[in-house]
Design a protein around this motif. Structure first.
Motif, PDB file in Angstrom:
ATOM      1  N   GLY A 366       0.876  -0.955   0.017  1.00  9.59           N
ATOM      2  CA  GLY A 366      -0.073   0.058   0.037  1.00  9.59           C
ATOM      3  C   GLY A 366       0.670   1.255   0.157  1.00  9.59           C
ATOM      4  N   ARG A 367       1.950   1.223   0.771  1.00 16.54           N
ATOM      5  CA  ARG A 367       2.719   2.407   0.664  1.00 16.54           C
ATOM      6  C   ARG A 367       3.389   2.751  -0.441  1.00 16.54           C
ATOM      7  NH1 ARG A 367       5.301   1.127   6.736  1.00 16.54           N
ATOM      8  NH2 ARG A 367       3.194   1.207   8.055  1.00 16.54           N
ATOM      9  N   ARG A 368       4.158   1.500  -0.897  1.00 15.65           N
ATOM     10  CA  ARG A 368       4.585   1.782  -2.356  1.00 15.65           C
ATOM     11  C   ARG A 368       3.651   2.289  -3.400  1.00 15.65           C
ATOM     12  NH1 ARG A 368       7.491   2.373   0.854  1.00 15.65           N
ATOM     13  NH2 ARG A 368       9.542   1.170   1.709  1.00 15.65           N
ATOM     14  N   ILE A 369       2.679   1.686  -3.314  1.00 12.70           N
ATOM     15  CA  ILE A 369       1.550   2.209  -4.395  1.00 12.70           C
ATOM     16  C   ILE A 369       1.474   3.546  -4.377  1.00 12.70           C
ATOM     17  CG2 ILE A 369      -0.710   1.972  -5.275  1.00 12.70           C
ATOM     18  CD1 ILE A 369      -0.297  -1.095  -4.613  1.00 12.70           C
ATOM     19  N   LEU A 370       1.156   4.131  -2.995  1.00  8.24           N
ATOM     20  CA  LEU A 370       0.914   5.571  -2.847  1.00  8.24           C
ATOM     21  C   LEU A 370       2.143   6.110  -3.328  1.00  8.24           C
ATOM     22  CD1 LEU A 370      -0.388   5.758   0.802  1.00  8.24           C
ATOM     23  CD2 LEU A 370      -1.608   6.372  -1.445  1.00  8.24           C
ATOM     24  N   ASP A 371       3.294   5.931  -3.259  1.00 10.02           N
ATOM     25  CA  ASP A 371       4.422   6.538  -3.864  1.00 10.02           C
ATOM     26  C   ASP A 371       4.401   6.499  -5.329  1.00 10.02           C
ATOM     27  OD1 ASP A 371       5.356   6.831  -1.166  1.00 10.02           O
ATOM     28  OD2 ASP A 371       6.775   4.893  -1.079  1.00 10.02           O
ATOM     29  N   LEU A 373       1.803   6.273  -7.339  1.00 12.09           N
ATOM     30  CA  LEU A 373       0.966   6.969  -7.684  1.00 12.09           C
ATOM     31  C   LEU A 373       0.999   8.449  -7.767  1.00 12.09           C
ATOM     32  CD1 LEU A 373      -2.342   4.991  -6.796  1.00 12.09           C
ATOM     33  CD2 LEU A 373      -1.299   5.122  -9.330  1.00 12.09           C
ATOM     34  N   ASP A 374       1.930   8.812  -6.616  1.00  9.01           N
ATOM     35  CA  ASP A 374       1.993  10.372  -6.505  1.00  9.01           C
ATOM     36  C   ASP A 374       2.407  11.024  -7.543  1.00  9.01           C
ATOM     37  OD1 ASP A 374       2.349  12.514  -4.467  1.00  9.01           O
ATOM     38  OD2 ASP A 374       4.465  12.391  -4.748  1.00  9.01           O
ATOM     39  N   ALA A 395      -3.117  -1.980   0.511  1.00 10.90           N
ATOM     40  CA  ALA A 395      -3.058  -1.765  -1.032  1.00 10.90           C
ATOM     41  C   ALA A 395      -4.296  -1.882  -1.606  1.00 10.90           C
ATOM     42  CB  ALA A 395      -2.169  -2.919  -1.596  1.00 10.90           C
ATOM     43  N   VAL A 398      -6.070   1.568  -1.127  1.00 13.31           N
ATOM     44  CA  VAL A 398      -5.640   2.570  -1.705  1.00 13.31           C
ATOM     45  C   VAL A 398      -6.078   2.504  -3.242  1.00 13.31           C
ATOM     46  CG1 VAL A 398      -3.284   3.578  -2.776  1.00 13.31           C
ATOM     47  CG2 VAL A 398      -3.489   2.779  -0.371  1.00 13.31           C
ATOM     48  N   TRP A 402      -8.336   5.403  -5.161  1.00  8.46           N
ATOM     49  CA  TRP A 402      -7.658   5.737  -6.404  1.00  8.46           C
ATOM     50  C   TRP A 402      -8.677   5.700  -7.494  1.00  8.46           C
ATOM     51  CZ3 TRP A 402      -3.927   8.904  -7.894  1.00  8.46           C
ATOM     52  CH2 TRP A 402      -3.460   9.022  -9.247  1.00  8.46           C
TER      53      TRP A 402
END
Length: 485
Positions: A366-371, A373-374, A395, A398, A402
């Motif tokens: 989830g955190r890496r997907i946020l990074d 998609l930023d 994930a 998120v 999105w």
């Protein structure tokens, strides 16, 4: 009434399409072996059910999957089941199946085909079509003497089962009447005979055969590898490089250029970290060259691409498939870099150097997907086994937000490619219903699978899927005019 009937048929079509896609994902990723989160027995049982279900309910589509990028294990299972149930097929189905089977056998490794022939014999499958397929495949083999030496027992079994003669009398005697001739005119056959008592003869044999004779004669491993090096295939050289270096057999060393991308990634991941650092330039050049070959004419055409790549501890896979999920992710990293106009990769561990990745830690997808998609990329590709656990479920949430709130217009296309089969769910593990998911075996297949994943969104019916499969079948058969009736 008509509207209700149409609605029912549409629902049935969606279910059928979903069933086929479920099977394709399994046929790409599952090999009947242990995974990090599952036992081999569970996977074999799950696969057996899926093969039986597809064969009975969608025989035509089941056969058509031979034209897709499924793995060799499942391709052999499909061929076996189609031949076992030949009496249940129509004449038209048998013709198409015969061509698909013949073409698939052409691209399968010979040891896999011989193993399949042995399984057909054990199952007492010996109908006319089976014998014709075996006859044509054996007749097309480029060197029956090499097969006689390398696959002696398997070739003998296949010839007996299909009631076939050998192409050369010497090969027949070698297989069935080994004591009839004191020597052979064929150099390879005679080298095998002499290798039983003459060490020098074993270096005229294929590596896999010579290895047993070397052990019998007590030849030191380093000496054997050094002298057998000229007989090694390119992939044998790749597999043996590390052990050969440990025995001082420098002759085994090979150039890495020309190696398939995923196999090369597996080799790199098998090296110690300090060796990867020392050989950074060589390894990076080889990986980029393999990725460029895999990208082909698509190179640089994908626009801005971001990837979330799983190098968590579960990417180790299992003892049977060591580091296979991580190799698929590493290969995907280099391939996506070749496909993209602008690319950024995000490893779950936070590793910035792809050459140094190793299986470690949790899976904060989830955190890496946020990074990822930023930066609002045009494409987001996620390569992961789907076990999001840091924190669990982030994930999926998120991706849901999105897609439903921040990007309902689909400005960013998102696809999840999963290299691991989940036997419990009869599928690869998914992250979110709104994100198409497809199985991934080799990184080289990523461009095709990213396109195929559109069918997994639940909005594509059976007609579109049939059209896609028909096009793949036509392309697959284009170079194989043979037809078995």
């Amino acid at each position: 009434m008509d509207a209700g009937t149409d609605s029912g048929e549409a629902a049935a079509d969606l279910i059928a399409a979903d069933d086929v896609l479920l099977f394709v994902n399994a046929a790409i990723t599952a090999t009947g072996q242990r995974e990090f989160h599952g036992e081999a027995a569970e996977q074999r049982l799950s696969l057996d059910f899926l093969h039986s279900y597809l064969l009975v309910n969608y025989r035509e589509l089941y056969a058509a999957t031979l034209a897709l990028d499924i793995n060799d294990h499942n391709a052999a299972l499909i061929v076996r089941r189609l031949l076992e149930s030949a009496g249940e097929a129509t004449a038209a189905e048998r013709r198409t199946e015969g061509r698909l089977i013949a073409r698939r056998l052409e691209v399968l490794p010979p040891q896999r085909v011989y193993r399949l022939f042995g399984a057909l014999r054990s199952a007492k499958v010996n109908n006319r079509r089976t014998r014709a397929i075996m006859r044509d495949w054996l007749a097309a083999r480029p060197d029956q003497e090499l097969d006689a030496v390398k696959y002696r027992g398997a070739l003998r079994t296949a010839l007996r089962h299909a009631h076939l003669p050998t192409a050369e009398p010497e090969v027949g005697d070698f297989l069935f009447r080994i004591k009839r001739r004191p020597h052979y005119r064929a150099p390879l056959l005679d080298a095998w005979r002499r290798a039983h008592y003459e060490q020098a003869a074993l270096y005229q044999l294929p590596y896999t055969v010579a290895e047993g004779f070397a052990a019998k004669h007590g030849v030191p491993r380093g000496e054997f590898l050094e002298r057998i090096a000229p007989r090694l295939t390119r992939l044998e050289r790749l597999r043996l490089q590390s052990s050969a270096a440990g025995h001082g057999a420098d002759a085994v060393r090979t150039e890495l250029t020309g190696m398939p991308l995923t196999r090369l990634a597996s080799y790199v991941l098998g090296l110690p970290i300090d060796e990867r650092v020392a050989r950074r330039d060589e390894l990076t050049r080889a990986l980029r060259a393999a990725a460029a070959r895999a990208a082909g004419p698509r190179r640089g055409s994908w626009g801005t691409v971001a990837a979330v790549l799983d190098d968590s501890f579960s990417s180790y896979g299992s003892g049977a498939k060591r580091r296979r999920p991580l190799a698929a992710a590493l290969g995907a990293h280099y391939l996506l870099a070749a496909l993209a106009g602008e690319y950024r990769g995000y490893w779950t561990s936070g590793q910035q150097d792809p050459l140094l990745v190793r299986p470690s830690g949790p899976t904060p997808l989830g955190r890496r997907i946020l990074d990822a998609l930023d930066g609002a990329p045009q494409r987001l590709v996620i390569v992961s086994d789907g076990w999001d656990n840091a924190p669990p479920g982030l994930a999926g949430e998120v991706l849901r937000i999105w897609r439903t709130r921040l990007d309902p217009q689909h400005r960013t296309s998102v696809v999840h490619l999963n290299p691991v089969y989940d036997a419990e769910d009869f599928d690869v593990r998914r992250l979110a219903p709104s994100v198409p998911t497809a199985g991934l075996r080799d990184a080289e297949d990523l461009p095709v699978l990213a396109e195929f994943a559109q069918f997994a969104e639940g909005r594509t019916g059976l007609a579109e899927l049939r059209a896609h499969l028909a096009a793949r079948v036509a392309a697959f058969l284009a170079q194989s005019p043979r037809e078995h009736r």
